[in-house]
Design an enzyme around this catalytic site. Structure first.
Site, PDB file in Angstrom:
ATOM      1  N   GLU B 308      -1.545  12.751  -3.077  1.00 26.94           N
ATOM      2  CA  GLU B 308      -2.768  12.612  -3.851  1.00 26.94           C
ATOM      3  C   GLU B 308      -2.755  13.594  -5.028  1.00 26.94           C
ATOM      4  OE1 GLU B 308      -5.894  11.972  -1.067  1.00 26.94           O
ATOM      5  OE2 GLU B 308      -7.448  12.051  -2.594  1.00 26.94           O
ATOM      6  N   GLU B 311      -0.487  12.210  -7.605  1.00 24.47           N
ATOM      7  CA  GLU B 311      -1.181  11.100  -8.252  1.00 24.47           C
ATOM      8  C   GLU B 311      -2.153  11.639  -9.301  1.00 24.47           C
ATOM      9  OE1 GLU B 311      -3.365   8.669  -5.532  1.00 24.47           O
ATOM     10  OE2 GLU B 311      -4.058   7.304  -7.106  1.00 24.47           O
ATOM     11  N   CYS B 334      -9.574   9.437   1.777  1.00 26.37           N
ATOM     12  CA  CYS B 334      -9.245   9.630   3.197  1.00 26.37           C
ATOM     13  C   CYS B 334     -10.394   9.304   4.129  1.00 26.37           C
ATOM     14  CB  CYS B 334      -8.704  11.025   3.471  1.00 26.37           C
ATOM     15  SG  CYS B 334      -9.331  12.267   2.390  1.00 26.37           S
ATOM     16  N   SER B 354      -8.008   7.127  -5.102  1.00 29.43           N
ATOM     17  CA  SER B 354      -6.597   7.452  -4.933  1.00 29.43           C
ATOM     18  C   SER B 354      -5.962   6.351  -4.090  1.00 29.43           C
ATOM     19  CB  SER B 354      -6.470   8.788  -4.208  1.00 29.43           C
ATOM     20  OG  SER B 354      -5.173   8.908  -3.684  1.00 29.43           O
ATOM     21  N   LYS B 393     -12.571   4.917  11.325  1.00 29.21           N
ATOM     22  CA  LYS B 393     -11.112   4.875  11.477  1.00 29.21           C
ATOM     23  C   LYS B 393     -10.683   3.681  12.321  1.00 29.21           C
ATOM     24  CE  LYS B 393      -9.922   8.607   9.198  1.00 29.21           C
ATOM     25  NZ  LYS B 393      -9.018   8.519   8.058  1.00 29.21           N
ATOM     26  N   GLU B 396     -10.553   1.066   9.868  1.00 33.79           N
ATOM     27  CA  GLU B 396      -9.463   1.294   8.923  1.00 33.79           C
ATOM     28  C   GLU B 396      -8.120   0.826   9.490  1.00 33.79           C
ATOM     29  OE1 GLU B 396      -8.352   5.363   8.167  1.00 33.79           O
ATOM     30  OE2 GLU B 396      -7.919   4.945   6.077  1.00 33.79           O
ATOM     31  N   GLU B 401      -4.208  -4.882   5.552  1.00 35.21           N
ATOM     32  CA  GLU B 401      -3.120  -4.368   4.710  1.00 35.21           C
ATOM     33  C   GLU B 401      -2.426  -3.155   5.339  1.00 35.21           C
ATOM     34  OE1 GLU B 401      -6.309  -4.519   3.972  1.00 35.21           O
ATOM     35  OE2 GLU B 401      -7.048  -2.720   2.969  1.00 35.21           O
ATOM     36  N   CYS B 565     -15.807  15.280   8.013  1.00 32.93           N
ATOM     37  CA  CYS B 565     -15.331  14.680   9.266  1.00 32.93           C
ATOM     38  C   CYS B 565     -15.870  15.383  10.504  1.00 32.93           C
ATOM     39  CB  CYS B 565     -13.816  14.704   9.317  1.00 32.93           C
ATOM     40  SG  CYS B 565     -13.074  13.899   7.909  1.00 32.93           S
TER      41      CYS B 565
END
Ligand SMILES: Cc1cc2nc3c(=O)[nH]c(=O)nc-3n(C[C@H](O)[C@H](O)[C@H](O)COP(=O)(O)O)c2cc1C
Ligand code: SF4
Ligand code: SF4
Ligand code: SF4
Ligand code: SF4
Ligand code: FES
Lengths: 398, 638
Positions: B308, B311, B334, B354, B393, B396, B401, B565
């Site tokens: 990241e 990036e 994230c 990102s 999560k 996710e 994908e 988190c």
């Protein structure tokens, strides 16, 4: 809007459109409030809060934005007097709102009109338009520089709880109609969070008369604690149901006589959320001291089954609770189940007593007036008609 | 902590407008009241409930929650106020007059019992088969108030079907007591607002838009509603049965990665006070349960910083040197709850996210490729579990994908709560476990990866590395002990400017092929911002839309959950500002105790680039495995 041939000592006494507005703009605000205080006028929506106090609080609240709300939700079963006022005496109601705007310093009045009254919307709008033409609404009203006020009408959508002033405000703001926590009260945190007075249609009508004729004159009517007169919506078992203007202090028996009620067994005073009065207590007087009511009088004669009457009321509350708070949402369901148990003779007195205790909890612990008053009928009917309910037709408790 | 004034909730549910004086010592700032005949003084505007708490008097509550605006709907907190006809809800009553309060009169006790009894009469659920058994506020109330008789009967069948459509949140409305905490959470803390009460009276229930299953509305899966539900009406979608089955299957190689936040909170599930990290005890417990390998998600958190961060450098280079149009500020990616929030509400900003995957998904992709190869295990035999503080999560890892390894990169997302249950089920008392280590080939990771768990942590980790990469100086030279304090704390939104100065070091080897030197950063002030809770994210996004100061930022960290988190939707219940603070302290303390504090010092990551991701950060291999794309979902879904 046809005026019926009505007469009464206060509300239905002669009044010329706009006269109170024209008078008030030449008065000092304090003087208007003084007259109101002298009149001892109490809100006609049911709760009976002194109007002068409410207006003084809103007038004194520090805010440049304030609102006047006319509560025309008229959802209490058995009342229809606000309808009569709006249809036949709009000048009294709207002038009263303009007066409130003047005293409080509000620029906008909102009428919250019961959804079922949509049919009168057009004529009310037209009426407001004539007021604008006559400079009774709009800018510099009645020639008073800087006094701007207008009135708009909003339609309710059929929930009884939206007559409760804070739920009404929620509904006006486009939210679900649910009562708010109090404090803060609408007088400082009302519509859009601004100081707001919510008053009943009839309260505004009374104000118009008081401005013209004075607080002392108003006190000449009624009793010491319940001054003035009251519009009663009389329905049920009688020859002449309808709207009556009577001074406070009128005895129930006198009213029954007047409306041609025969063989009366019970009178429900104050609608579904009120109290059921048995024959033995018909000498009680209507008024804040004794039998208070927002105006609904339902008459039941000897042929009526009081348990059915009660069941009707409880079904109404189960349906109309906004469902927000526990005592009202579930409590009313339990009370209704109790009534059904009695109906089927499948109850114990122990359980019915538990339900009465539950009713008392609902009266003190519910969030708004709906839940607080919904057990009234349950408690008063089971108490006042226990002979009939528990001892008739062999339906004894187990 | 959060600014409660700007919330979208109806005024009725807003906190009371009476502002508490900042300095109650000025005249009129306090008020003397009586509680149970004892004279006490409290700041003006204190609620009766707070006043009681300050004075050691406990009042039961159910709908009240410290994180949320007032509701005043359950009514179990009622007390008597002298002179008032009705009882008052203490959570909703601000004190502005010298009132006299009684918290335990016969009327009050009767009312509380009746109310609890009423709730039980409509509550369908059996405690012994309920995940909240022992941690349920309704159950506790019933116990405390001796309501043990179903005085008003009890429902015998569920009233509603359980909605199990969502990967993350399961709704069992037969257990709902209509406290509306979930409604307030979703709209106030998260600005999502998929839940609302519908219908009236007896038929009132919490529902979604048009009663659709949760999967088909724009829920972001954050699970914050679960954390605040007092009952078992909301729970996460629990995969532990499947995980047990995999553990019990000798053909399966079951690995688990553990995120930074669960280890800082799982102690709460074992009766300990919040704020104790059990990292090493957890490693042992997981091995004993039967996981074949235990990896540290912090490793891929460190990897995330490389990817990241690179990036970001590339985006800045493009913008500042090549003068090409490029989406800035760069947003962190994230937090899958935040990602979905953006996909729904601000799809036009998808390019700002990102492309780096979250640490969980990076690890997933590596486990079934790099690790499988190294360990000589067929990827299809690997079952990859991730213990996360997060319910999103779960969603996710099920995004279609997320299968760049050729398999489902992460098979199961497991929450802290669910893992605690598994540990207990295995007969293990976690706090008593001996200490154990993470397994190679990934081993230990840095403190920078660890602080990903707290709001501001990703940013701090990134800056610790970026600062050193660019200036060639030690982070410690600029920030004592490498603790970048301005980025910490629970303010809803933080904004920090970091002038990069004039002196630059050489470009580190791993990214030398991408940028020639740092000269182009001369005089640049790095502007960064941090938001946690999507309500705060929304404020930043709206500011960016309006071209405000946040649109000038280079890098913004967004976490869907309040506190980051560590306050995730899979963390132990209850959650309060105080508990979250303690978890944060545990995380930062553990970070300070570590030798390795910076992602780029992580030798395992450096080795990964040498051995496997050989074309470096943001190179081809990394793009295939460690980066992803997003979906413009919009607000209207079929
Ligand atoms: C459930 C419920 C329904 C009510 N409905 C009405 C109504 O239809 N019209 C009305 O004027 N007041 C109604 N009220 C009373 C209002 O809350 C409020 O007290 C009144 O509008 C104040 O006006 P007043 O001071 O002029 O009486 C209702 C109250 C409750 C609790
Ligand atoms: S008392 Fe009934 S109507 Fe009033 S807030 Fe409670 S549930 Fe709603
Ligand atoms: S929600 Fe609470 S009271 Fe209900 S079954 Fe679960 S543990 Fe028991
Ligand atoms: S998971 Fe988050 S977005 Fe979904 S309903 Fe719960 S609070 Fe709302
Ligand atoms: S689902 Fe839980 S949080 Fe939501 S209203 Fe029901 S009991 Fe309260
Ligand atoms: S905790 Fe106060 S009303 Fe629910």
């Amino acid at each position: 809007m046809e005026k019926k041939n009505r007469s009464g000592a206060v509300i239905f006494s002669p009044y010329v459109k706009g006269e109170a507005v024209k008078k008030v703009v030449s008065m000092k605000r304090e003087d208007v409030l003084f007259d109101l205080r002298e009149s001892k006028l109490k809100g006609r929506g049911g709760a009976g809060f002194p109007t002068a106090t409410k207006w003084t609080l809103v007038a004194a609240a520090a805010s440049t934005e304030k609102y006047i709300v006319c509560n025309a939700d008229e959802g209490e079963p058995g009342t229809f007097k606000d309808r009569v006022l709006l249809l036949e005496y709009p000048e009294l109601v709207f002038d009263g709102m303009v007066i409130a705007g003047y005293v409080i310093g509000a620029k906008l009045g909102i009428v919250y009109l019961r959804g079922e009254y949509e049919y009168m919307l057009k004529s009310l709008e037209d009426y407001l338009e004539t007021m604008r033409k006559e400079n009774l609404l709009g800018k510099d009203i009645a020639g008073k520089t800087g006094f701007d006020f207008d009135i708009i009408i909003r339609l309710g959508s059929g929930a009884y709880v939206c007559g409760e002033e804070t739920a009404l405000i929620e509904s006006l703001e486009g939210n679900r109609g649910e009562a708010r926590n109090r404090p803060p009260y609408p007088v400082n945190t009302g519509f859009m969070g601004k100081p707001t007075t919510v008053n009943n249609v009839e309260t505004f009508a009374a104000v118009s008369h008081i401005v013209i004729k004075g607080g002392a004159w108003y006190c000449n009517h009624g009793t010491d604690k319940s001054t003035g007169s009251k519009l009663f919506s009389v329905s049920g078992d009688c020859e002449k149901p309808g709207v009556y203007e009577l001074p406070w202090g009128t005895k129930i028996s006198e009213l029954l006589e007047l409306v041609g009620a025969k063989n009366t067994k019970a009178v429900q005073v104050g609608g579904a959320s009120g109290f059921c009065i048995p024959k033995t207590q018909f000498d009680r007087a209507l008024g804040y001291e004794d039998a208070a009511t927002g105006g609904s009088i339902m008459i039941f004669n000897e042929s009526r089954n009081m348990l059915h009457v009660l069941k009707n009321f409880m079904e109404f509350f189960v349906e109309e609770s906004c469902g927000q708070c526990t005592p009202c949402r579930i409590g009313n369901t339990k009370l209704l189940e109790g009534v059904e148990m009695i109906e089927k003779s499948e109850f114990t007195f122990g359980y019915i007593n538990k339900l009465k205790e539950l009713g008392k909890t609902m009266q003190v612990a519910s969030k708004c007036g709906l839940g607080q008053s919904s057990p009234n009928s349950f408690i008063s009917i089971l108490e006042n008609f226990k002979e009939e309910i528990f001892n008739s037709g062999g339906s004894h408790g187990k | 902590m959060e600014n409660k004034e700007n919330r979208r909730a109806p005024v009725s549910q807003k906190p009371l407008v009476i502002e508490k004086p900042k300095d109650p010592s000025y005249i009129g700032g306090t008020i003397s009241i009586e509680i149970n005949e004892k004279k006490v003084t409290v700041p003006l505007g204190t609620t009766i409930l707070e006043a009681c708490k300050m004075n050691g008097i406990s009042v039961p509550t159910l709908c009240h929650h410290e994180d949320l605006c007032v509701a005043g709907v359950c009514r179990v907190c009622v007390v008597e106020v002298e002179g008032m006809r009705t009882l008052q809800a203490s959570c909703a009553y601000p004190i502005t007059a010298p009132i006299k309060i009684k918290t335990s009169t016969p009327t009050v006790r009767k009312a509380r019992r009746n109310i609890i009894d009423l709730m039980l009469s409509e509550h369908y659920g059996e405690c012994y088969s309920c995940f909240r058994n022992g941690k349920c506020e309704l159950q506790n109330l019933a116990k405390e108030y001796g309501v043990d008789n179903y005085n008003f009967g009890h429902v015998e069948a569920p009233r509603y079907e359980v909605d199990e459509s969502s990967y993350s949140v399961i709704r069992d409305m037969s257990k709902c007591v209509l406290c509306k905490r979930c409604v307030r959470t979703c709209i106030d803390l998260q600005e999502v607002g998929v839940l609302e009460a519908v219908e009236r009276g007896h038929n009132t229930r919490i529902s979604t838009f048009l009663d659709k299953p949760l999967l088909d509305v724009i829920c972001i899966n954050c699970g914050q509603c679960i954390n605040r539900c007092p009952t078992g009406a909301l729970r996460a979608n629990d995969p532990s049965d499947e995980i047990w089955a995999a553990i019990d299957d000798p053909k399966k190689h079951v690995v688990i990665q553990t995120a930074p936040s669960p280890r800082a909170a799982i102690c709460e599930e074992f009766g300990m006070e919040a704020g104790h990290s059990l990292t090493k005890e957890l490693n042992t417990a997981l091995h004993r349960i039967g996981f074949d390998k235990v990896f540290d998600t912090n490793t891929t958190a460190d990897l995330t910083i490389f990817e990241e961060g690179t990036e970001l450098v590339l985006r800045l280079y493009k913008a500042l040197v090549q003068k090409e149009p490029v989406a800035l500020p760069q947003f962190t990616s994230c937090s899958p709850g935040w990602v979905k929030f953006l996909e729904h509400y601000y799809p036009e900003y998808i390019d700002n996210l990102s492309t780096a995957k979250s640490p969980q998904q990076m690890f997933g992709a590596l486990i079934k490729t790099f690790y499988a190869e190294k360990a000589g295990i067929k990827p299809e035999d690997i079952v990859s579990v991730a213990v996360m503080p997060c319910s999103a999560k779960k969603f996710e890892c099920n995004r279609p994908e997320m299968n760049d390894s050729g398999y489902k990169d992460v098979d199961y997302g497991l929450t802290t709560r669910e893992l605690a249950r598994m540990i207990k089920e295995a007969g293990i008392n976690l706090p008593e476990m001996p200490k154990g280590d993470f397994d190679s080939p990934f081993g230990e990771a840095s403190g920078a990866g660890l602080i990903f768990g707290a709001t501001g942590g990703v940013m701090e980790a990134a800056i610790r590395s970026i600062y050193e990469f660019v200036t060639g100086n030690k982070t410690e030279d600029a920030f004592a002990n490498a603790n970048i304090l301005p980025l910490r704390g629970f303010d809803g939104i933080k904004y920090v400017e970091l002038p990069l100065g004039e002196k630059f070091g050489p470009v580190p080897d791993v990214i030398k092929h991408l940028v020639p030197n740092w000269d182009w950063l001369k005089g640049v002030t790095l502007k960064v911002a941090i938001a946690h809770g999507t309500a705060n994210a929304k404020k930043i996004m709206d500011d960016i839309k309006a071209g405000g100061k946040f649109s000038e930022c280079h890098f913004i960290e967004f976490m869907a959950c309040p506190g980051g988190c560590l306050g995730g939707g899979g963390q132990p219940i209850p959650t309060t500002p105080e508990i979250r603070m303690k978890r944060a302290q545990a995380i930062y303390a553990e970070d300070e105790s570590l030798e390795m504090r910076k992602s780029h010092d992580n030798p395992n990551v450096v080795r990964l680039y040498e051995e496997f991701l050989t074309d470096g950060p943001c190179g081809h291999i990394s793009h295939k495995l460690l980066h992803t794309h997003y979906i413009k979902r919009g607000r209207y879904i079929a």
